[in-house]
Write an enzyme that holds these catalytic residues in place. Sequence first.
Site, short mmCIF file in Angstrom:
data_model
loop_
_atom_site.label_atom_id
_atom_site.label_comp_id
_atom_site.label_asym_id
_atom_site.label_seq_id
_atom_site.Cartn_x
_atom_site.Cartn_y
_atom_site.Cartn_z
N PHE A 19 0.84 -1.21 0.00
CA PHE A 19 0.00 0.00 0.00
C PHE A 19 0.88 1.26 0.00
CE2 PHE A 19 -2.31 2.78 3.33
CZ PHE A 19 -2.95 3.54 2.37
N LYS A 99 11.16 -11.01 11.66
CA LYS A 99 12.38 -11.09 10.86
C LYS A 99 12.56 -9.85 9.98
CE LYS A 99 13.76 -15.19 9.24
NZ LYS A 99 13.67 -16.53 8.59
N ASN A 107 19.69 -5.90 6.91
CA ASN A 107 20.11 -6.04 5.50
C ASN A 107 19.95 -4.74 4.72
OD1 ASN A 107 20.76 -8.75 5.80
ND2 ASN A 107 18.73 -9.47 5.17
N GLY A 110 22.57 -2.37 5.75
CA GLY A 110 23.84 -2.82 5.16
C GLY A 110 23.92 -2.40 3.69
N TYR A 153 5.08 -7.15 16.05
CA TYR A 153 5.22 -5.97 15.18
C TYR A 153 5.86 -4.82 15.96
CZ TYR A 153 3.67 -2.28 11.89
OH TYR A 153 3.60 -1.23 11.02
#
Length: 319
Positions: A19, A99, A107, A110, A153
């Site tokens: 969204f 995750k 990530n 990074g 969350y």
Amino acid sequence: MFEKKSDKKTAVVTGGAGFLGSHLSDRLLAEGFRVIAIDNLITGNTDNIEHLAGNPDFKFIRHNVSEYIFVPGPVDYVFHFASPASPIDYLEHPIPTLKVGALGTHNTLGLAKDKGATFLLASTSECYGDPLEHPQSEDYWGHVNPIGPRGVYDEAKRFAEAMTMAYHRFHGMDTKIVRIFNTYGPRMRLRDGRVVPAFISQALNNEPLTVFGDGSQTRSFCYVSDLIDGIVRLALSDFHEPVNIGNPGEMTILDFAQKILALTGSTAQIVFKPLPVDDPRVRQPDISRAKRLLGWQPKVDFESGVRETIGYFKQKLGV
Ligand code: UDP
């Protein structure tokens, strides 16, 4: 990745088929950016970016950003928007939610570090939990149940904020954090469980509107174009601490249900269902920081925004 050299800036948008990610991609393309949207489509949908197919400045990569991300070529901005974001989605995908907030943030940070890019984290008013201060300013540390159903969350996003500040402080990276309050508009999924699509689709289908609890809990709803405008301003600012972006227009959920009935012209009933665990009692952004630093405040009034959204859902439902 892009064939010809150009002086256009490149932005990576994770959650780019979602969204908010798809609206952000549209806005960045309109501003003259090249956009690489990354999404694993667990809650995103390529329908949201279908209109961008064939645009030479837009690329889509289907990938889970909780795994190592490879993007060739220069990148100027990384916008990390990938995450399930509605209570039923993160209840259905609790571990991917944790995750993507943790590993996905690591990530994407990074990636931004490697490319020398500016990083913007999509954080959330859920960082304030069921708040004991009202309205919520960025200085409030929050009241979150770490082990409740929403904890997957809330805590993932709180971790994501901590990680972002660590990359800023330790690596000297240019990072921003937006705390997004309830936002609505076209491209929300009909059945994502959030109150705006739920009530509008129920009203249009003449089904009872499901008010949770007694409906006295409050929310403050921001139209998507206003939110995206605040985010783009924040990305271009030189401020690194969190900034609330949302509309301070607060109402009870029962009031919201009645407004949806009036604006759709529906005669559907209202029914009361149990209040979900840890459902915040109140929520309203204090936007003085955004006003002061970004010269930003919402422009779209509730009725116009809801009418646009009703138009979108009518089309989706074929009514
Ligand atoms: N809500 C409701 N009926 C629904 C869906 C949600 O009454 O069918 C309520 C929910 O309990 C919460 C508010 O509407 O108090 C906003 O819920 P949403 O899932 O949109 O987002 P939240 O702000 O809780 O993350």
